[in-house]
Write an enzyme that holds these catalytic residues in place. Sequence first.
Site, PDB file in Angstrom:
ATOM      1  N   GLU A 166      11.935   0.031 -10.414  1.00 34.82           N
ATOM      2  CA  GLU A 166      11.182  -0.020  -9.159  1.00 34.82           C
ATOM      3  C   GLU A 166      10.293  -1.240  -9.291  1.00 34.82           C
ATOM      4  OE1 GLU A 166       9.116  -0.220  -6.059  1.00 34.82           O
ATOM      5  OE2 GLU A 166       7.810   0.387  -7.684  1.00 34.82           O
ATOM      6  N   CYS A 216       3.296   2.753  -5.941  1.00 38.58           N
ATOM      7  CA  CYS A 216       4.567   2.132  -5.580  1.00 38.58           C
ATOM      8  C   CYS A 216       5.317   2.849  -4.469  1.00 38.58           C
ATOM      9  CB  CYS A 216       5.454   1.988  -6.810  1.00 38.58           C
ATOM     10  SG  CYS A 216       5.886   3.563  -7.580  1.00 38.58           S
TER      11      CYS A 216
END
Length: 182
Positions: free
Chosen positions: A55, A89
Site C-alpha cells: 500500500e 492510509c
Amino acid sequence: MPNGVFNVVHGLGGDCGGPLVSHSDVSAVSFTGGTSTGATVAALAAPQFKKLSLELGGKNPCVVFADCDLEATVRGVVRSSFLNSGQICLCGSRIIVEDDGEGFYERFVDALATAAASLRVGNPAHPETNMGPLSSAAHREKIARYVDLAREDGGRIIAGGAPPTVEELRELEVRERESVCV
C-alpha cells in the site's frame, strides 16, 4: 493465540525490515509506506516469490451516486476523509460525485462543505474535538502545498483551506479550560 501467530519486530528498515523481508521463514509480506521503500521491499521479496501486499500512498476515492441517502453519505465521507486528521492510509482522499443534471452535485458539495466546516480542531482528548493535530510541521506544509496546487489548477476551496490561526487556537484552549473547570 498460539505463539508465533503474531509477532512484532521493531527497528529501522535497513537494519530490521530488509533481513526480515529476505528471510526464508517469512512467506508473506505486507508493507504500507512510500514508493521507493516499496520498490526495495518488492525487490527483496521477488526472488522467493513471496506473497506481497504493498500500500504505497494510493488515492482512495469516495464514489458518490445521486441515488444515495445524502445525509448518511455526507457523514460517511466526512468520517472517511477526516478520521485521524486524514493521516491514515485508508482515508478517502478524492471524492467523485455523480452529476445527475438535477442539482445533486451542488447539494452534495454544499452539504459536505457545511459538515467539514463544522469540524472542531483541537486537543483529541477533548470531547468536542473532531480533528486533532497533524503529525508534524512538515506534513502541515505538504498539505498547504496541495491546497495551493488545487487553487492553481482552478480548484475551489469549499471549507477550510488554511490551518487554524493563533487566535482560533487560543480560543480553543480557553474553551477547553472552561469546560474542565465547569
